[in-house]
Scaffold this motif. Structure first.
Motif, PDB file in Angstrom:
ATOM      1  N   LYS A   8     -32.362  31.020 -37.723  1.00  0.00           N
ATOM      2  CA  LYS A   8     -30.958  30.957 -37.199  1.00  0.00           C
ATOM      3  C   LYS A   8     -30.742  32.420 -36.611  1.00  0.00           C
ATOM      4  O   LYS A   8     -30.595  33.360 -37.500  1.00  0.00           O
ATOM      5  CB  LYS A   8     -29.882  30.532 -38.227  1.00  0.00           C
ATOM      6  CG  LYS A   8     -29.959  29.162 -38.671  1.00  0.00           C
ATOM      7  CD  LYS A   8     -28.747  28.617 -39.574  1.00  0.00           C
ATOM      8  CE  LYS A   8     -28.883  27.217 -39.623  1.00  0.00           C
ATOM      9  NZ  LYS A   8     -27.993  26.902 -40.426  1.00  0.00           N
ATOM     10  N   ASN A  48     -25.512  32.579 -30.415  1.00  0.00           N
ATOM     11  CA  ASN A  48     -26.136  32.206 -31.640  1.00  0.00           C
ATOM     12  C   ASN A  48     -27.388  31.264 -31.178  1.00  0.00           C
ATOM     13  O   ASN A  48     -27.200  30.430 -30.066  1.00  0.00           O
ATOM     14  CB  ASN A  48     -25.510  31.560 -32.728  1.00  0.00           C
ATOM     15  CG  ASN A  48     -24.664  32.298 -33.184  1.00  0.00           C
ATOM     16  OD1 ASN A  48     -24.759  33.497 -33.807  1.00  0.00           O
ATOM     17  ND2 ASN A  48     -23.417  31.984 -33.324  1.00  0.00           N
ATOM     18  N   THR A  80     -28.820  35.348 -34.471  1.00  0.00           N
ATOM     19  CA  THR A  80     -27.660  36.056 -33.828  1.00  0.00           C
ATOM     20  C   THR A  80     -27.691  37.391 -33.213  1.00  0.00           C
ATOM     21  O   THR A  80     -28.403  38.072 -33.645  1.00  0.00           O
ATOM     22  CB  THR A  80     -26.531  36.269 -34.939  1.00  0.00           C
ATOM     23  OG1 THR A  80     -26.191  34.880 -35.600  1.00  0.00           O
ATOM     24  CG2 THR A  80     -24.990  36.644 -34.359  1.00  0.00           C
TER      25      THR A  80
END
Length: 179
Positions: free
Chosen positions: A96, A143, A98
């Motif tokens: 994940k 993101n 960002t």
């Protein structure tokens, strides 16, 4: 009739050439798949070609979630958090990612040699976008994600290959240990 056959042949050849050319202007010609930004922009991953570092992972077999943040510092450095990564051979990871910075950044995992070749290409074509399954490029505040299976043990790296970013500190070791 002869004109119709010739026109049809020309169209068929043109379509074949266009398909074979891929989408290099917008990336590296892979079809869309697992990597999408929250706003739905695709970053490719549909192909399952094995790279030395591994391959696109199966979303139903994720072993671990790893959060990666890309940013700039007040000192002008650019970095990833965490600064180094370690995985086990065969592990499937859901990254994940960002971009907490104020400019575009990318996250690319590969061998040192491949990242260096890619960096040199980016120097020639700085606006080149990627749709490779091992990378994602994000605008500020955006993101994204990568689902990846590390198929081979070894020493790899991750980096931002946008011109100047790697030189400002945006890179780190990625080690895959054997089982």
């Amino acid at each position: 009739m002869r004109k119709l056959i010739l026109t049809t042949s020309i169209l068929a050849v043109s379509a074949s050439l266009a398909f074979a050319a891929g989408t290099h202007g917008g990336g590296h010609g892979h079809d869309a798949g697992h990597m999408k930004t929250q706003d739905g922009h695709g970053h490719g991953a549909g192909h399952m070609d094995m790279m030395q570092i591994g391959m696109t992972g199966d979303t139903t077999k994720i072993d671990r979630i790893v959060t990666v943040t890309m940013m700039e510092t007040a000192d002008g450095d650019m970095l990833f958090e965490p600064r180094d990564l370690m995985f086990a051979e065969g592990e499937t990871v859901h990254f994940k990612i960002t971009n907490a910075g104020e400019i575009d950044h990318e996250f690319v995992m590969d061998t040192f040699a491949n990242n260096e070749k890619h960096r040199a290409l980016m120097m020639k074509f700085p606006e080149m976008e990627h749709d490779d399954p091992n990378s994602v490029r994000l605008a500020p505040g955006e993101n994204g994600e990568i689902i990846w299976t590390f198929a081979n043990a070894g020493e790899f790296n991750f980096a931002c290959l946008i011109p100047g970013h790697m030189e400002m500190g945006m890179h780190g070791p990625l080690n895959v240990t054997s089982n």
